[in-house]
Design a protein around this motif. Structure first.
Motif, mmCIF file in Angstrom:
data_model
loop_
_atom_site.group_PDB
_atom_site.id
_atom_site.type_symbol
_atom_site.label_atom_id
_atom_site.label_comp_id
_atom_site.label_asym_id
_atom_site.label_seq_id
_atom_site.Cartn_x
_atom_site.Cartn_y
_atom_site.Cartn_z
ATOM 1 N N HIS A 139 56.142 37.469 33.049
ATOM 2 C CA HIS A 139 55.196 38.540 33.375
ATOM 3 C C HIS A 139 54.970 38.721 34.874
ATOM 4 O O HIS A 139 53.848 38.942 35.321
ATOM 5 C CB HIS A 139 53.850 38.305 32.678
ATOM 6 C CG HIS A 139 53.962 38.209 31.199
ATOM 7 N ND1 HIS A 139 54.685 39.095 30.433
ATOM 8 C CD2 HIS A 139 53.425 37.297 30.321
ATOM 9 C CE1 HIS A 139 54.615 38.750 29.163
ATOM 10 N NE2 HIS A 139 53.854 37.658 29.060
ATOM 11 N N PHE A 140 56.041 38.635 35.646
ATOM 12 C CA PHE A 140 55.944 38.979 37.061
ATOM 13 C C PHE A 140 56.029 40.486 37.204
ATOM 14 O O PHE A 140 56.795 41.154 36.492
ATOM 15 C CB PHE A 140 57.094 38.330 37.847
ATOM 16 C CG PHE A 140 56.942 36.841 38.037
ATOM 17 C CD1 PHE A 140 55.951 36.343 38.868
ATOM 18 C CD2 PHE A 140 57.788 35.958 37.392
ATOM 19 C CE1 PHE A 140 55.815 34.976 39.049
ATOM 20 C CE2 PHE A 140 57.659 34.597 37.578
ATOM 21 C CZ PHE A 140 56.660 34.097 38.409
ATOM 22 N N ASP A 141 55.257 41.063 38.158
ATOM 23 C CA ASP A 141 55.379 42.502 38.385
ATOM 24 C C ASP A 141 56.674 42.770 39.161
ATOM 25 O O ASP A 141 57.377 41.857 39.564
ATOM 26 C CB ASP A 141 54.144 43.063 39.122
ATOM 27 C CG ASP A 141 53.966 42.470 40.509
ATOM 28 O OD1 ASP A 141 54.981 42.220 41.196
ATOM 29 O OD2 ASP A 141 52.809 42.235 40.918
ATOM 30 N N ILE A 142 56.959 44.036 39.377
ATOM 31 C CA ILE A 142 58.279 44.406 39.883
ATOM 32 C C ILE A 142 58.550 43.847 41.278
ATOM 33 O O ILE A 142 59.656 43.419 41.590
ATOM 34 C CB ILE A 142 58.451 45.956 39.868
ATOM 35 C CG1 ILE A 142 59.877 46.329 40.275
ATOM 36 C CG2 ILE A 142 57.436 46.616 40.788
ATOM 37 C CD1 ILE A 142 60.929 45.775 39.366
ATOM 38 N N LYS A 143 57.529 43.826 42.151
ATOM 39 C CA LYS A 143 57.741 43.289 43.506
ATOM 40 C C LYS A 143 57.960 41.781 43.452
ATOM 41 O O LYS A 143 58.835 41.236 44.118
ATOM 42 C CB LYS A 143 56.554 43.650 44.397
ATOM 43 C CG LYS A 143 56.460 45.134 44.731
ATOM 44 C CD LYS A 143 55.362 45.440 45.708
ATOM 45 C CE LYS A 143 53.983 45.262 45.101
ATOM 46 N NZ LYS A 143 53.718 46.194 43.999
ATOM 47 N N ASP B 213 59.172 50.661 44.674
ATOM 48 C CA ASP B 213 57.822 51.186 44.907
ATOM 49 C C ASP B 213 57.734 52.074 46.144
ATOM 50 O O ASP B 213 56.993 53.064 46.154
ATOM 51 C CB ASP B 213 56.834 50.029 45.055
ATOM 52 C CG ASP B 213 56.310 49.564 43.708
ATOM 53 O OD1 ASP B 213 56.551 50.270 42.708
ATOM 54 O OD2 ASP B 213 55.703 48.480 43.646
ATOM 55 N N TYR B 214 58.500 51.732 47.194
ATOM 56 C CA TYR B 214 58.289 52.401 48.481
ATOM 57 C C TYR B 214 59.531 53.127 49.000
ATOM 58 O O TYR B 214 59.466 53.760 50.063
ATOM 59 C CB TYR B 214 57.843 51.373 49.531
ATOM 60 C CG TYR B 214 56.621 50.594 49.108
ATOM 61 C CD1 TYR B 214 55.373 51.211 49.022
ATOM 62 C CD2 TYR B 214 56.732 49.244 48.786
ATOM 63 C CE1 TYR B 214 54.254 50.483 48.627
ATOM 64 C CE2 TYR B 214 55.617 48.509 48.402
ATOM 65 C CZ TYR B 214 54.383 49.133 48.310
ATOM 66 O OH TYR B 214 53.277 48.427 47.916
ATOM 67 N N GLY B 215 60.632 53.065 48.295
ATOM 68 C CA GLY B 215 61.847 53.693 48.775
ATOM 69 C C GLY B 215 61.847 55.198 48.582
ATOM 70 O O GLY B 215 60.985 55.766 47.916
ATOM 71 N N PHE B 216 62.854 55.845 49.177
ATOM 72 C CA PHE B 216 62.988 57.298 49.045
ATOM 73 C C PHE B 216 63.708 57.646 47.739
ATOM 74 O O PHE B 216 64.192 56.758 47.028
ATOM 75 C CB PHE B 216 63.730 57.887 50.249
ATOM 76 C CG PHE B 216 65.099 57.288 50.487
ATOM 77 C CD1 PHE B 216 66.230 57.850 49.907
ATOM 78 C CD2 PHE B 216 65.253 56.156 51.289
ATOM 79 C CE1 PHE B 216 67.486 57.318 50.121
ATOM 80 C CE2 PHE B 216 66.508 55.613 51.515
ATOM 81 C CZ PHE B 216 67.637 56.180 50.931
#
Length: 604
Positions: free
Chosen positions: A308-312, A205-208
């Motif tokens: 059904h866990f989200d990716i994080k 989600d937050y990486g480059f």
């Protein structure tokens, strides 16, 4: 234990010693090796745009679960950074292609490490793995076949990691520290999983580089820097290490069962494949890896599709089971060597107990996981964590067992068992994908049933045939002959000394009796004027204690004085010769006595 040996052990540091620094460095290395191995299985979840991971085959998302699971399932497949339209078969093949290369270098990697040393083998191949990882984002955007090629090369390079490390431990690990040293170094595999699973979700989600690309750049870059550290710290054997103390070198080499400086290309292949211990170890390795690789490659997909866990959440929770595995692996290594060093359990009993416990626990909790759904997904995480935690007990069982029964060939033996154990890595992801076309909880339950079946079979085989005793064919012939000669000489000398002392006592009594008899007999014959010149031969009394200086045996020093080479048969011949002279002397005296008695009767 002799005072000298005790003094050496007191001078040898433990946790700051070179053997433990080697273990810590290997720990970091296996963190990197497993990071570059498993990063793709997590990154692929946020690389693809397709939603078939939660699709029931009708184009509708699988929303059979009620309550909050419906909303979470609907959101589980929406990724802003996804770039690829790879179907499920393509993804499964990508995951499995790693093992097509991994299986090819196991035995050759072990042989090269045993023959030339594991330091260079592990260092250079990890460097190749880091380069492949750094190139993955570029190749993924260019062509799917390029991804296949990189995954195969990555498998080829990391395939030598375990055999190379086993070869090194076969020369570095004292017998009663093997479980501890090996388990600590291989804890890196679990922490590599933990770090990759926990960070990959956030990086997506937050990486480059669109999120997922940063996963490969970071893990590949860290692996490159580790290679530099490895070449500075590591050495193939204690004798070749530049910074080790003399006390620690002596402490290690005096306990290893063979001459670690003698490297040979010859492997007794016939004896190896006839070894029951090897086949038990191979079976345990294969069965353990089926469960391990199923969870390693499919756990993120199960977390997403069924729970059904989200990716994080997926990345963080996928790391929890491996944190439990790391804890159990560390405790297992420490406690196993404690039980062995205190002689509470033999090495064989210790290895069997830990491995059977690992299989039974993993099988039971894997099945329990299969009955979990989104509504009780917290329990699913607990069951998964317990299942993976039990597999950590194998760090004190089959993982180190190669070094127990054949330390000289530990590298090539691990290559043999890991070659067979790589097949589950190739097959398990495909089987899991085939068993879960719609990703329903019932389908995933079958995946866990298969894992439990392998665990049960492995427990039965290793529990009956596992062994921790040194195999006869794994001995160094020249080295063992020297040891056997020393032991045999000591035993024989003790027997000769005991017999010699007993003989000397008997000889003294006989000598005193003979002298008294001779004195009385001489007096009688002199008074009668007959046979006054008759006496025992002068040589006989001297022969009673006639042992040449070269045949004198010192109790404190079993080596004969005045000779360079001691032949125990010479001493035995000397003793026999002395006894023969004693018998001859006694016979002469007896005949003299009989003649004198007969002469006296004739005179009367």
């Amino acid at each position: 234990m002799s005072d000298e040996k005790k003094e050496i052990e007191d001078e040898v540091p433990c946790f700051c010693s070179q053997r433990w620094l080697l273990s810590y460095t290997a720990f970091l290395g296996f963190c990197c090796v497993y990071a570059v191995r498993v990063n793709f299985s997590v990154a692929i979840v946020c690389m693809v745009k397709t939603s078939d991971v939660v699709d029931n085959g009708t184009g509708q998302a699988n929303l059979s679960d009620a309550g909050t699971c419906v909303a979470e399932a609907a959101n589980a497949h929406n990724y802003d950074h996804a770039e690829f339209d790879w179907d499920k078969n393509t993804r499964s093949t990508m995951l499995a292609s790693f093992f097509y290369g991994y299986i090819c270098t196991q035995i050759i990697g072990g042989w090269l490490s045993d023959r030339f040393g594991g330091k260079r083998v592990l260092g250079y191949t990890t460097l190749i793995a880091s380069i492949c990882t750094l190139l993955t984002p570029v190749c993924a955007r260019a062509s799917v076949p390029l991804v296949y090629v990189l995954r195969v090369i990555l498998g080829l390079s990391t395939g030598v990691s375990f055999p190379a490390m086993q070869s090194i431990w076969g020369r570095w690990a004292p017998p009663f520290e093997r479980s501890k040293l090996v388990s600590v170094s291989y804890l890196g595999t679990m922490f590599g999983n933990i770090a990759t699973f926990a960070s990959s979700g956030i990086l997506c989600d937050y990486g480059f580089d669109n999120g997922w690309g940063s996963i490969f750049y970071i893990t590949g870059g860290l692996s490159f820097f580790w290679v530099l550290l490895w070449f500075y710290v590591a050495s193939d054997s204690p004798q070749e290490h530049k910074r080790i103390t003399g006390a620690e070198r002596e402490y290690i080499t005096s306990q290893i069962e063979y001459d670690t400086t003698n490297r040979t290309a010859r492997v007794p292949w016939k004896d190896v494949f006839k070894s029951r211990a090897l086949w038990a170890c191979l079976t345990a390795h294969v069965c353990n890896n089926w469960t391990n690789y199923t969870l390693l490659t499919s756990l993120p997909a199960f977390m997403k599709a069924v729970l059904h866990f989200d990716i994080k959440q997926n990345g963080a929770l996928s790391a929890v089971p491996y944190l439990c595995q790391a804890l159990s692996g560390f405790v297992a290594g420490q406690s196993a060597d404690f039980l062995r060093s205190r002689k509470i359990l033999s090495t064989t009993a210790t290895r069997r107990m830990y491995q059977v416990s690992a299989f039974l626990g993993a099988g039971v909790f894997s099945v329990a996981t299969g009955f979990s759904t989104c509504e009780n997904r917290d329990m699913a995480v607990i069951f998964l964590s317990l299942a993976v935690m039990f597999t950590g007990l194998s760090r004190a069982a089959y993982v180190v067992n190669h070094v127990d029964f054949a330390p000289k060939y530990a590298g090539v033996l691990y290559g043999i068992t890991n070659t067979a154990a790589t097949i589950p890595g190739m097959v398990a992801p495909i089987v899991a994908g085939a068993l879960t076309p719609n990703d329903t909880p019932e389908e995933w339950r079958n995946v866990f049933y298969v894992c439990a079946a392998f665990d049960l079979f492995g427990a039965l085989v290793f529990g009956m045939f596992g062994s921790g005793e040194l195999e006869p064919w794994a001995r160094d012939d020249d080295y063992d002959k020297q040891i056997d000669a020393v032991i045999s000489t000591n035993i024989d000398v003790e027997k000769v000394l005991e017999a010699g002392n007993k003989t000397n006592d008997e000889n003294a009594e006989m000598e005193n009796g003979f002298i008294d008899g001779l004195d009385e007999n001489t007096k009688k014959t002199d008074s009668l004027g007959h046979r006054g010149d008759k006496s025992v031969p002068e040589s006989s009394p001297a022969l009673i204690n006639d042992v040449s200086p070269n045949q004198q045996i010192d109790i404190d020093d079993p080596k004969p004085k005045g000779e360079d080479d001691f032949d125990i048969s010479d001493t035995a011949d000397s003793v026999n010769h002395t006894l023969s002279e004693i018998i001859l002397c006694g016979t002469t005296i007896l005949l003299d006595t009989l003649i004198d008695e007969q002469w006296k009767r004739e005179q009367t």
